[in-house]
Write a protein that holds these residues in place. Structure first.
Motif, short mmCIF file in Angstrom:
data_model
loop_
_atom_site.label_atom_id
_atom_site.label_comp_id
_atom_site.label_asym_id
_atom_site.label_seq_id
_atom_site.Cartn_x
_atom_site.Cartn_y
_atom_site.Cartn_z
N ALA A 128 37.36 30.46 51.30
CA ALA A 128 38.32 31.52 51.65
C ALA A 128 37.51 32.71 52.14
CB ALA A 128 39.15 31.88 50.43
N SER A 129 36.98 32.61 53.38
CA SER A 129 35.99 33.61 53.81
C SER A 129 36.58 35.00 54.01
CB SER A 129 35.24 33.14 55.06
OG SER A 129 35.92 32.11 55.68
N THR A 130 37.83 35.08 54.44
CA THR A 130 38.42 36.41 54.61
C THR A 130 38.53 37.13 53.27
OG1 THR A 130 39.80 35.28 56.24
CG2 THR A 130 40.23 37.61 55.89
N VAL A 131 38.91 36.37 52.25
CA VAL A 131 38.99 36.97 50.91
C VAL A 131 37.60 37.40 50.46
CG1 VAL A 131 39.68 36.62 48.51
CG2 VAL A 131 40.94 35.46 50.35
N GLU A 132 36.62 36.52 50.69
CA GLU A 132 35.25 36.84 50.26
C GLU A 132 34.81 38.18 50.85
OE1 GLU A 132 32.88 33.50 51.44
OE2 GLU A 132 33.76 32.14 49.97
N ALA A 133 35.06 38.35 52.15
CA ALA A 133 34.66 39.60 52.81
C ALA A 133 35.42 40.78 52.24
CB ALA A 133 34.89 39.48 54.32
N ALA A 134 36.74 40.57 52.02
CA ALA A 134 37.58 41.68 51.55
C ALA A 134 37.24 42.08 50.12
CB ALA A 134 39.05 41.30 51.67
N LEU A 135 36.62 41.17 49.39
CA LEU A 135 36.33 41.47 47.98
C LEU A 135 35.12 42.37 47.79
CD1 LEU A 135 36.96 38.07 46.14
CD2 LEU A 135 38.14 40.24 45.71
N VAL A 136 34.27 42.43 48.80
CA VAL A 136 33.05 43.23 48.64
C VAL A 136 33.44 44.69 48.40
CG1 VAL A 136 30.91 44.01 49.76
CG2 VAL A 136 31.70 41.65 50.07
N GLY A 137 33.00 45.23 47.29
CA GLY A 137 33.33 46.61 46.95
C GLY A 137 34.56 46.74 46.07
N ALA A 138 35.23 45.63 45.81
CA ALA A 138 36.44 45.71 44.97
C ALA A 138 36.04 46.09 43.54
CB ALA A 138 37.17 44.37 44.97
N SER A 139 36.87 46.94 42.92
CA SER A 139 36.52 47.37 41.57
C SER A 139 37.75 47.46 40.67
CB SER A 139 35.83 48.73 41.61
OG SER A 139 36.71 49.68 42.18
N SER A 140 38.89 47.02 41.17
CA SER A 140 40.09 47.08 40.33
C SER A 140 40.93 45.83 40.56
CB SER A 140 40.94 48.31 40.69
OG SER A 140 41.48 48.12 41.99
N ALA A 141 41.85 45.62 39.63
CA ALA A 141 42.76 44.49 39.78
C ALA A 141 43.54 44.60 41.09
CB ALA A 141 43.72 44.43 38.59
N ALA A 142 43.93 45.82 41.41
CA ALA A 142 44.71 46.01 42.65
C ALA A 142 43.87 45.64 43.87
CB ALA A 142 45.20 47.45 42.74
N ASP A 143 42.59 46.01 43.84
CA ASP A 143 41.70 45.64 44.96
C ASP A 143 41.66 44.12 45.11
OD1 ASP A 143 41.09 48.29 45.20
OD2 ASP A 143 39.07 48.14 44.30
N ILE A 144 41.54 43.46 43.96
CA ILE A 144 41.40 41.99 44.00
C ILE A 144 42.69 41.37 44.53
CG2 ILE A 144 41.17 39.93 42.55
CD1 ILE A 144 39.21 41.59 40.81
N THR A 145 43.81 41.86 44.03
CA THR A 145 45.09 41.31 44.49
C THR A 145 45.24 41.51 45.99
OG1 THR A 145 46.02 41.85 42.34
CG2 THR A 145 47.59 41.36 44.09
N ALA A 146 44.84 42.68 46.46
CA ALA A 146 44.95 42.95 47.90
C ALA A 146 44.06 42.00 48.69
CB ALA A 146 44.58 44.40 48.19
N ALA A 147 42.84 41.80 48.22
CA ALA A 147 41.93 40.89 48.92
C ALA A 147 42.47 39.46 48.92
CB ALA A 147 40.55 40.94 48.27
N ALA A 148 43.05 39.09 47.77
CA ALA A 148 43.54 37.71 47.62
C ALA A 148 44.73 37.43 48.53
CB ALA A 148 43.91 37.44 46.17
N MET A 149 45.36 38.47 49.05
CA MET A 149 46.48 38.25 49.97
C MET A 149 46.04 37.46 51.21
SD MET A 149 49.10 39.25 48.50
CE MET A 149 50.32 39.12 49.81
N HIS A 150 44.72 37.43 51.44
CA HIS A 150 44.20 36.68 52.61
C HIS A 150 43.86 35.23 52.28
CE1 HIS A 150 44.00 40.34 54.97
NE2 HIS A 150 43.42 40.94 53.94
N ALA A 151 44.18 34.80 51.06
CA ALA A 151 43.69 33.48 50.63
C ALA A 151 44.17 32.34 51.52
CB ALA A 151 44.09 33.22 49.18
N ALA A 152 45.34 32.49 52.12
CA ALA A 152 45.84 31.38 52.94
C ALA A 152 45.41 31.52 54.40
CB ALA A 152 47.36 31.30 52.84
N ASP A 153 44.72 32.61 54.74
CA ASP A 153 44.32 32.81 56.13
C ASP A 153 43.45 31.65 56.60
OD1 ASP A 153 45.54 35.19 55.60
OD2 ASP A 153 43.83 36.47 56.16
#
Ligand code: FAD
Lengths: 790, 282
Positions: free
Chosen positions: B224-249
């Motif tokens: 899930a490379s888009t999620v991987e990229a979006a996760l860099v710098g994440a520090s909260s549950a909300a950040d993770i949830t937002a990044a995970a929205m790309h999981a099906a990309d």
């Protein structure tokens, strides 16, 4: 004078099951383990199409394969192609199309038998199937019941010119009047989905001509050796007195082995024709398409009530899927449910209509509960919907309408008379075990905080009718057999006891429980009692095991036969002890002369006297045995309260069962451990219908859930530890005070789960969820409710 | 059912195995634990003439430490892999994913190498191997070669292992990041509807790097490379949830009895967020 039940006996004790040691040590004798010299193995070419003309069938290629002994299509088999019998023509004008063992000209379900090969090994038989030339011309498949009834539908059976098998009506009271009086009418359509009975041991049958005589012995993994013998005699024309049917160890049945299957007919006829043993064991893949299925009803249910929650009337309109053919009691299954829609509730009127519908699917027939789970599901679901509609606590609504303990015996609107029951006691106990109020509080907290995981509480206050059945009642319902049960009890010269029963256990623990009953009357230790069953050669009379009947009906016969044996022994003992029979008391297996402790004779000693016959009283015949054939006075009506607490993950739709409490009232318990086991297994099977299982077909009539990778059955890992308990309200129509328990759990648990899911989600606008409530189904239901609320 | 008749050869060296495959011709197949192959044979969906059993080749059995990586013989059972201290210490994600495979009986027969070579899109092991950057050692008539994880899984049930080749072992660079395998299925023994294999490097409460493998979201396990990229710098549950929205990309989810594609995509997002939160402790 009858022998009193001794209170300090094996009866009622949770003793370990006698039959388990050999099961656990791998010493079982499954049908497939039977290896007879000269056996030929049968393999079946099955239809890959749901509906098609057979345009070509040539089995000659198979005959050229190594090891092949014979191969037949319907044409080659000729008059040996017996028809599968149906013994329950529910109406005078029911349509009963022919069901030949091998399809003639046309196939009507995926899995229909088209041809058979017999070879000296299973592998050779299976290999040779490829050499059969067959071609089909597809016909439109009838898969949807409503479409099947519409004009212009393709026909499953051309000759009957309709897909409607029968229409059965039972109007009780004036429903339209109740409806007119009602403040509220709640109507719902529930789909009681098709299920596949998954027993651990697949079906298997061996038939062998016994050489010296004309006897053919049939070993079959069946629930009904006695009934099967009669039916095979009728179907094959082999004289009944030349047929012996044995059900060796049978690894589960759940109704799926309550049948006279086409494979049993074929194997029997071919053994006779070839003059050598023939064997067939189904694969799991065959099991999925060719063992009969269960349920599959569309249930339109309507309840009329006052606004303060008094139920006035109930209307039920069913479409019941027969599948492609009628098997042993296919048409009657919905009628076993017919009486139970009013369940534990008082009402003025009840209107029932059921239409049986042919489709190009596997035939349906009995599956654990047979008709009653469907009924209980619909009534317990609609009660919750009525409660929601009028804003009443669902348990309060039940209490307001159920038959109270002081109203028994109670004749319901459907015409049954429930002998005893105490719904208040079972409910009170269940609520206390459940922490109902605490869970409701947690539910309120989760709702208030918008927790993604919501809590639901599901209720099922069920009863059912089992212990099939009074023969007269069965006759009135046009069932072509009786419901009696037989027992012979023998005291052998060495003092050992044989209890010969007509019930046919396949996992239930009859050997233990029947020993306990006989032991409590004869005063002989359980270890000294052997229960003989499931072999028409050794136990010639019986109606077998299904419908939670074995204890409820068979138990009465054991009691009566044991008591008769004691009475015969009493006469002999009185003669030996030179006193009058009335001067004797029978305690702990010995006759004692009242007031003279020095004079006594044990039952074993009496048995030896009866054997030598040197000194019997005049007119008394040698040997010590007694028999009883008992027709039950009525059905048996177990009941209980089941409560489920479950968590619904609203983000994924996944349901997690957190707590399951059930209090069952099965009357007097012969062995509480066995009762608990039956409840556990039953509850698991009912939960499976709610959450996991469902046979799915595509529009061409192909079974999509054709393996256990897709037809999901739960294991222990998917279920919580159940909290089971009982209340004991003895039956008054059954002399032992017992009621049936084999199906209770399955009947009760399905609505408890679905009611719980709807309860968890009702505040989101959800009013129903389809079964099985898979994560996807629940998630989509939530999405749809949210979209509707917007 | 009963499989079509076949020959069976048990070999003790890789060379023997390659020779046996060659002499059996196109129809020969390796059998490892047999847990995927035998059902296929019994349903007569394949009819190989020879089965070559590699369970007796020492090199293909067990887990070894190899400097900065660990190497797992392809014929090592699932049970041996998940209970290996080396795996638990250096490739915990593999143990976590393996522990969700089927049931104990199957895990005592089935093997890691069999699961990877079989490459069932719903299998749990491939996604973990992808997230852990595994590399695969393949032997064939022409010698040995090493293939990186990203080049190993080619299509439905198809890998870089050719018909005349054998997967000998696979190696995983030691990884001490937080890890979690989240498997979404309907019953304990069922295959994954969706699975998410996550390893996450967290420093000071902030995600530095994450690698995520998805099970059953495409013809093969995928990252899930888009999620991987979006996760860099994440520090909260909300950040993770937002990044995970790309999981099906970029995935190619299919529809089956248990899940239509849109539901699968939805699940991938939800389950990815949960897996990353469990792996990262955020
Ligand atoms: C009931 C059941 C449930 C299961 N559930 C799951 C699950 O939930 N998750 C999951 O991941 N798996 C599941 N599996 C599959 C299991 O993980 C298998 O063990 C695995 O897929 C195959 O491993 P195996 O050793 O049995 O391989 P085999 O069945 O022996 O072989 C599989 C294929 O790989 C090839 N092969 C094997 N080894 C090699 C090699 N060294 N080199 C080249 N080719 C090779 C074979 O030729 C064959 O084509 C399940 C299996 C069963 C029977």
């Amino acid at each position: 004078m009858t022998a009193a039940l001794d209170t300090d006996t094996a009866l009622g004790k949770p003793i370990r099951r006698k039959e388990d040691a050999h099961l656990l040590h791998g010493q079982t004798n499954w049908t497939d383990n039977i290896q007879l010299p000269g056996t030929v193995h049968m393999a079946i070419l099955r239809s890959p199409m749901a509906h098609a003309k057979i345009t070509k069938l040539d089995v000659s290629g198979a005959l050229k394969q190594t090891g092949v002994v014979a191969a037949y299509g319907a044409k080659e088999l000729g008059e040996l192609n017996g028809g599968v019998p149906c013994v329950w023509p529910v109406t005078d004008d029911i349509k009963m199309p022919a069901f030949p063992a091998l399809a003639i000209d046309k196939v009507r379900q995926v899995g229909d038998c088209v041809a058979v090969v017999l070879a000296t090994s299973v592998a050779a038989a299976v290999d040779a199937l490829d050499a059969i030339e067959v071609s089909y011309e597809a016909l439109p498949a009838v898969t949807d019941m409503e479409a099947a009834l519409a004009s212009g539908s393709a026909l499953v059976h051309d000759e009957i010119e309709t897909n409607a098998c029968y229409v059965y009506k039972m109007p009780c009271g004036d429903y339209e009047a109740s409806r007119a009086k009602a403040d509220v009418v709640v109507a719902r359509r529930f789909i009681n989905q098709r299920l596949i009975p998954i027993f651990m041991e697949p079906r298997s049958v061996v038939a062998a001509p016994m050489g010296m005589s004309d006897e053919i012995t049939i070993w079959s993994s069946t629930q009904i050796p006695h009934v099967l013998r009669v039916l095979l005699a009728l179907v094959t024309g082999i004289p009944e007195n030349n047929l012996r049917v044995v059900a060796p160890d049978v690894g589960g049945g759940f109704g799926g082995k309550l049948q006279c299957y086409r494979e049993e007919i074929l194997v029997t006829n071919l053994a006779k024709k070839l003059g050598r043993p023939v064997k067939w064991t189904e694969t799991r893949s065959e099991n999925m398409v060719a063992t009969h299925h269960g349920r599959d009803q569309i249930q339109d249910i309507e309840i009329a009530a006052t606004k303060d929650g008094k139920i006035l009337g109930l209307k039920v309109t069913l479409l019941a899927n027969m599948g492609a053919y009628l098997q042993i009691i296919t048409p009657g299954i919905p009628l076993l449910g017919m009486f139970m829609y009013p369940a534990i509730y008082k009402m003025d009127s009840y209107d029932f209509t059921c239409t049986g519908v042919f489709t190009n699917k596997t035939p349906t027939d009995a599956y654990r509960g047979a008709g009653r789970p469907e009924a209980t599901y619909a009534i317990e679901r609609i009660i919750d919907e009525l409660a929601a509609e009028i804003g009443m606590e669902p348990m309060e609504l039940r209490k307001k309408n159920w038959i109270t303990h002081d109203e028994f015996p109670y004749t319901t609107v459907a015409g049954l008379t429930y002998d005893t029951g105490n719904y208040e006691a079972a409910t009170e106990k269940a609520l206390a075990m459940f922490d109902y109020d605490g869970l409701r509080a947690e539910q309120a907290r989760r709702r208030a905080s918008g927790d993604p995981v919501q809590l639901g509480i599901g209720i099922s206050t069920f009863t059912e009718m089992c212990g099939l059945a009074p023969s007269r009642t069965l006759g009135a319902l046009k069932y072509v057999a009786g419901g009696w049960e037989h027992c012979t009890v023998r005291a052998l010269p060495t003092g050992k006891i044989e209890v010969v029963t007509g019930t046919s256990p396949h996992g239930q623990g009859h050997e233990t429980a029947w020993s306990q009953i006989a032991s409590s009357i004869l005063g002989v230790p359980v270890e000294d009692i052997e229960v003989i069953h499931s072999d028409t050669g050794r136990s010639p009379y019986g109606m077998d095991t299904y419908g939670s009947r074995s204890l409820a009906v068979g138990g009465q016969a054991i009691k009566a036969a044991s008591e008769r044996l004691v009475e015969k022994a009493r006469v002999i003992a009185a003669h030996q002890l030179e006193c009058s029979a009335t001067d004797l008391e029978f305690v702990n297996g010995s006759f004692h002369v009242k007031g003279d402790p020095s004079k006594s004779q044990a039952l074993g000693a009496v048995a030896f006297e009866a054997f030598t016959a040197h000194n019997l009283p005049p007119g008394v015949e040698p040997t010590l045995q007694a028999e009883a054939t008992i027709d039950p006075a009525d059905f048996s009506y177990p009941h209980g309260t089941h409560l489920a607490a479950l968590e619904v993950d609203t983000e994924t739709g996944q349901v997690k069962l957190r707590k399951y409490v059930c209090v069952d009232d099965v009357g007097i318990q012969v062995n509480p451990m066995i009762v608990e086991g039956q409840v556990h297994g039953g509850v698991a099977q009912g939960i499976a219908q709610a959450l996991f299982e469902g046979a799915e077909y595509d529009e061409d009539g192909n079974l999509l859930t054709a393996s256990l990778a897709d037809y999901l059955i739960p294991s222990a890992a998917d279920l919580p530890s159940f909290d089971t308990a009982t209340t004991v309200t003895p039956s008054t129509t059954h002399p032992l005070g017992t009621k049936g328990v084999g199906e209770a759990g399955t009947i009760a648990s399905t609505p408890a789960i679905i009611n719980g899911i709807v309860d968890a989600l009702r505040h989101l606008g959800v009013t129903d969820v389809a079964m099985p409530a898979s994560p996807q189904t629940v998630w989509r239901t939530i999405q749809a409710a949210k979209a509707g609320a917007k | 059912m009963i499989p079509v008749e076949f020959d069976y050869v048990k070999v003790t060296t890789i060379d023997q195995a390659i020779a046996a495959l060659k002499s059996g011709g196109e129809d020969s197949k390796i059998i490892s634990g047999g847990q995927s192959l035998l059902p296929v044979l019994r349903l007569r969906m394949a009819d190989p003439s020879v089965l070559v059993d590699c369970g007796g080749i020492d090199e293909m059995l067990g887990v070894r430490e190899d400097g900065d990586s660990i190497t797992i013989g392809a014929a090592t059972t699932h049970h041996a892999v998940m209970s290996s201290p080396l795996v638990q210490q250096h490739a915990l994600l593999l143990a976590q994913a393996t522990a969700t495979v089927a049931d104990p009986a199957i895990r005592h027969r089935g093997t890691s190498g069999g699961a990877l070579a079989h490459a069932d899109p719903a299998g749990d092991v491939p996604a973990a191997a992808l997230a852990l950057n595994a590399s695969f050692t393949i032997a064939g008539p022409g010698g040995r070669r090493t293939v990186a994880a990203k080049d190993f899984f080619l299509d439905y049930f198809t890998t870089a292992v050719g018909p005349d080749e054998i997967l000998v072992s696979f190696s995983i660079p030691k990884c001490d990041w937080g890890s979690h395998y989240a498997k979404f299925n309907r019953t304990a023994q069922a295959w994954a509807i969706v699975g998410v294999a996550a390893v996450v490097n967290v420093e000071g409460g902030v995600i530095k790097e994450a690698r995520i493998g998805l099970t059953n979201m495409a013809p093969t396990a995928v990252r899930a490379s888009t999620v991987e990229a979006a996760l860099v710098g994440a520090s909260s549950a909300a950040d993770i949830t937002a990044a995970a929205m790309h999981a099906a990309d970029g995935t190619r989810a299919t529809s089956d009895l248990h899940a239509k594609a849109d539901y699968r995509e939805h699940l991938a997002r939800v389950i990815t967020a949960r897996a990353v939160r469990a792996a990262s402790g955020i």
